[in-house]
Design a protein around this motif. Structure first.
Motif, PDB file in Angstrom:
ATOM      1  N   ALA A 110     -37.360  41.032  54.379  1.00 18.70           N
ATOM      2  CA  ALA A 110     -36.601  42.236  54.730  1.00 18.70           C
ATOM      3  C   ALA A 110     -37.146  43.429  53.954  1.00 18.70           C
ATOM      4  O   ALA A 110     -37.269  44.540  54.487  1.00 18.70           O
ATOM      5  N   GLY A 111     -37.495  43.194  52.691  1.00 10.19           N
ATOM      6  CA  GLY A 111     -38.094  44.252  51.893  1.00 10.19           C
ATOM      7  C   GLY A 111     -39.469  44.655  52.394  1.00 10.19           C
ATOM      8  O   GLY A 111     -39.817  45.844  52.388  1.00 10.19           O
ATOM      9  N   VAL A 112     -40.249  43.676  52.833  1.00  9.49           N
ATOM     10  CA  VAL A 112     -41.576  43.963  53.394  1.00  9.49           C
ATOM     11  C   VAL A 112     -41.438  44.873  54.607  1.00  9.49           C
ATOM     12  O   VAL A 112     -42.195  45.842  54.771  1.00  9.49           O
ATOM     13  N   TRP A 113     -40.458  44.563  55.464  1.00 10.82           N
ATOM     14  CA  TRP A 113     -40.225  45.433  56.621  1.00 10.82           C
ATOM     15  C   TRP A 113     -39.929  46.859  56.167  1.00 10.82           C
ATOM     16  O   TRP A 113     -40.512  47.829  56.673  1.00 10.82           O
ATOM     17  N   ALA A 114     -39.011  46.998  55.204  1.00  5.65           N
ATOM     18  CA  ALA A 114     -38.608  48.332  54.757  1.00  5.65           C
ATOM     19  C   ALA A 114     -39.786  49.107  54.178  1.00  5.65           C
ATOM     20  O   ALA A 114     -39.917  50.315  54.411  1.00  5.65           O
ATOM     21  N   TYR A 115     -40.636  48.422  53.436  1.00  9.75           N
ATOM     22  CA  TYR A 115     -41.817  49.067  52.838  1.00  9.75           C
ATOM     23  C   TYR A 115     -42.697  49.680  53.924  1.00  9.75           C
ATOM     24  O   TYR A 115     -43.076  50.860  53.852  1.00  9.75           O
TER      25      TYR A 115
ATOM     26  N   VAL B 221     -34.327  38.720  60.996  1.00  9.57           N
ATOM     27  CA  VAL B 221     -35.679  38.762  61.569  1.00  9.57           C
ATOM     28  C   VAL B 221     -36.653  38.062  60.626  1.00  9.57           C
ATOM     29  O   VAL B 221     -37.623  37.431  61.072  1.00  9.57           O
ATOM     30  N   GLY B 222     -36.384  38.126  59.323  1.00 11.21           N
ATOM     31  CA  GLY B 222     -37.200  37.392  58.365  1.00 11.21           C
ATOM     32  C   GLY B 222     -37.176  35.898  58.648  1.00 11.21           C
ATOM     33  O   GLY B 222     -38.195  35.209  58.524  1.00 11.21           O
ATOM     34  N   HIS B 223     -36.023  35.373  59.050  1.00 11.09           N
ATOM     35  CA  HIS B 223     -35.946  33.962  59.432  1.00 11.09           C
ATOM     36  C   HIS B 223     -36.772  33.694  60.699  1.00 11.09           C
ATOM     37  O   HIS B 223     -37.376  32.628  60.857  1.00 11.09           O
ATOM     38  N   HIS B 224     -36.791  34.664  61.598  1.00 15.20           N
ATOM     39  CA  HIS B 224     -37.624  34.524  62.796  1.00 15.20           C
ATOM     40  C   HIS B 224     -39.100  34.462  62.416  1.00 15.20           C
ATOM     41  O   HIS B 224     -39.860  33.649  62.957  1.00 15.20           O
ATOM     42  N   VAL B 225     -39.492  35.293  61.486  1.00 14.89           N
ATOM     43  CA  VAL B 225     -40.883  35.272  61.010  1.00 14.89           C
ATOM     44  C   VAL B 225     -41.206  33.898  60.431  1.00 14.89           C
ATOM     45  O   VAL B 225     -42.264  33.314  60.724  1.00 14.89           O
TER      46      VAL B 225
ATOM     47  N   ASN C  90     -27.212  46.574  46.482  1.00 17.79           N
ATOM     48  CA  ASN C  90     -25.799  46.262  46.290  1.00 17.79           C
ATOM     49  C   ASN C  90     -25.352  45.170  47.259  1.00 17.79           C
ATOM     50  O   ASN C  90     -24.644  44.236  46.872  1.00 17.79           O
ATOM     51  N   ALA C  91     -25.790  45.275  48.524  1.00 17.23           N
ATOM     52  CA  ALA C  91     -25.435  44.252  49.510  1.00 17.23           C
ATOM     53  C   ALA C  91     -26.006  42.899  49.106  1.00 17.23           C
ATOM     54  O   ALA C  91     -25.325  41.870  49.204  1.00 17.23           O
ATOM     55  N   ALA C  92     -27.247  42.889  48.627  1.00 18.83           N
ATOM     56  CA  ALA C  92     -27.872  41.637  48.184  1.00 18.83           C
ATOM     57  C   ALA C  92     -27.079  41.022  47.040  1.00 18.83           C
ATOM     58  O   ALA C  92     -26.897  39.800  46.973  1.00 18.83           O
TER      59      ALA C  92
ATOM     60  N   PHE D  97     -28.350  51.495  55.540  1.00 22.11           N
ATOM     61  CA  PHE D  97     -29.512  50.700  55.148  1.00 22.11           C
ATOM     62  C   PHE D  97     -29.095  49.283  54.751  1.00 22.11           C
ATOM     63  O   PHE D  97     -29.834  48.331  54.965  1.00 22.11           O
ATOM     64  N   ALA D  98     -27.892  49.133  54.207  1.00 22.01           N
ATOM     65  CA  ALA D  98     -27.363  47.799  53.942  1.00 22.01           C
ATOM     66  C   ALA D  98     -27.189  47.047  55.262  1.00 22.01           C
ATOM     67  O   ALA D  98     -27.470  45.845  55.354  1.00 22.01           O
ATOM     68  N   GLN D  99     -26.747  47.769  56.301  1.00 19.43           N
ATOM     69  CA  GLN D  99     -26.596  47.150  57.618  1.00 19.43           C
ATOM     70  C   GLN D  99     -27.954  46.787  58.211  1.00 19.43           C
ATOM     71  O   GLN D  99     -28.106  45.746  58.852  1.00 19.43           O
ATOM     72  N   ALA D 100     -28.934  47.643  57.994  1.00 20.43           N
ATOM     73  CA  ALA D 100     -30.287  47.349  58.475  1.00 20.43           C
ATOM     74  C   ALA D 100     -30.860  46.140  57.757  1.00 20.43           C
ATOM     75  O   ALA D 100     -31.582  45.324  58.355  1.00 20.43           O
ATOM     76  N   TYR D 101     -30.555  46.008  56.478  1.00 18.69           N
ATOM     77  CA  TYR D 101     -31.002  44.851  55.690  1.00 18.69           C
ATOM     78  C   TYR D 101     -30.519  43.550  56.317  1.00 18.69           C
ATOM     79  O   TYR D 101     -31.247  42.550  56.343  1.00 18.69           O
ATOM     80  N   VAL D 102     -29.291  43.550  56.840  1.00 23.32           N
ATOM     81  CA  VAL D 102     -28.748  42.359  57.496  1.00 23.32           C
ATOM     82  C   VAL D 102     -29.633  41.945  58.673  1.00 23.32           C
ATOM     83  O   VAL D 102     -29.998  40.776  58.822  1.00 23.32           O
TER      84      VAL D 102
END
Length: 297
Positions: A218-223, A177-181, A242-244, A167-172
């Motif tokens: 990134a959090g919005v996506w996960a939600y 993608v958040g920057h793309h948005v 932790n990654a953040a 999930f830390a890798q998915a956060y990356v």
């Protein structure tokens, strides 16, 4: 993280066998610094891993502004990664999940989401922003609307930064993608206009707000992904938090052996990055991610 068996994106381009893709850009680095990464993570190996970025964008949250002109490099069908490449399959699945979530969010807001392309490369590769290099970490190029990643970065994330977990890798990926948005919201031109008009300290402050918003997105996506597909397992949120924390400006400056200099921050502190990712994953609200109007980051 539960991801196996879910849809994979068709928007993945595998350049890992292209021989480095260098050439034409001299000393390397992205032209004009016009790329955005995981915090974004620009990585330099100088006795330790040091991260930074020179972002492009500033937010105008779903303001309806016209998207910036794009330098599109239309190419043929993407060269897909091998079917038995588990890590490529993972990032393809995460990318597909972001596509599904953001298409739905944009549609509900009366807009249209345009999928980015994810480029896998090794060493170096040409982008519409200049030459991208593995040492820069994952990054997003607004000019061609592509996310670039050398999958070897995930080993760095685990071993050098101490941030393991899928999930830390998915956060990356979700951060990029958040920057793309942000780019699709029509704000890239606004940041370009700010370049040279404000001091370096002021520009850094805008960069912090930009990066924290990408963390929130990134959090919005996960939600929404979890609500729709139940992707989260025990410990997943903790691994992303932790990654953040590991890529906060203060933490990175301390780990590099230097002094903590808030005026030089471009991504935000560990606490700020955790806070905004948490805001996104607990609210699922794009409007809640308006870091540019927040009194306290």
């Amino acid at each position: 993280m539960k991801w196996e068996g879910n849809r994979e994106s068709d928007n993945v381009e595998d350049r890992r066998d292209d021989g480095g893709g260098g050439g034409g850009f001299g000393g390397g680095g992205l032209l004009g610094g016009r790329s955005i990464g995981i915090g974004t993570i620009v990585v330099a190996l100088l006795g330790g891993w040091v991260f930074g970025i020179n972002p492009l964008t500033i937010l105008s949250l779903l303001s309806g502004g016209s998207p910036p002109a794009q330098v599109q490099q239309q190419q043929g069908p993407a060269h897909r990664p091998p079917a038995d490449d588990r890590m490529a399959k993972f990032v393809s699945t995460v990318l597909a999940d972001t596509e599904d979530v953001w298409k739905d969010i944009f549609a509900k807001a009366g807009g249209t989401y345009k999928d980015p392309r994810l480029v896998l490369f090794r060493g170096a590769t040409q982008t519409a922003c200049g030459q991208g290099q593995s040492a820069m970490g994952p990054f997003y190029c607004p000019a061609d609307q592509k996310v670039y990643i050398d999958l070897g970065f995930y080993e760095t994330l685990t071993k050098q930064l101490g941030a393991p977990g899928e999930f830390a890798q998915a956060y990356v990926i979700a951060h990029e993608v958040g920057h793309h948005v942000q780019n699709l919201l029509g704000i890239s031109g606004k940041m370009d206009q700010m370049r040279g008009r404000v001091s370096k300290v002021e520009y850094n402050a805008l960069s912090v707000k930009l990066e924290l918003q990408a963390d929130c997105f990134a959090g919005v996506w996960a939600y929404h992904a979890n609500n729709a597909r139940h992707i989260l397992e025990g410990g997943d949120i903790a691994s992303a938090m932790n990654a953040a924390a590991k890529i906060g400006d203060d933490a990175l400056q301390r780990s590099s052996g230097g002094a903590v200099v808030p005026e030089s921050f471009t991504h935000g502190t560990s606490a700020q990055r955790q806070r905004w990712f948490n805001t996104g994953i607990t609210t699922g609200s794009v409007k809640a991610c308006d870091t540019f109007s927040a009194r306290n980051l």
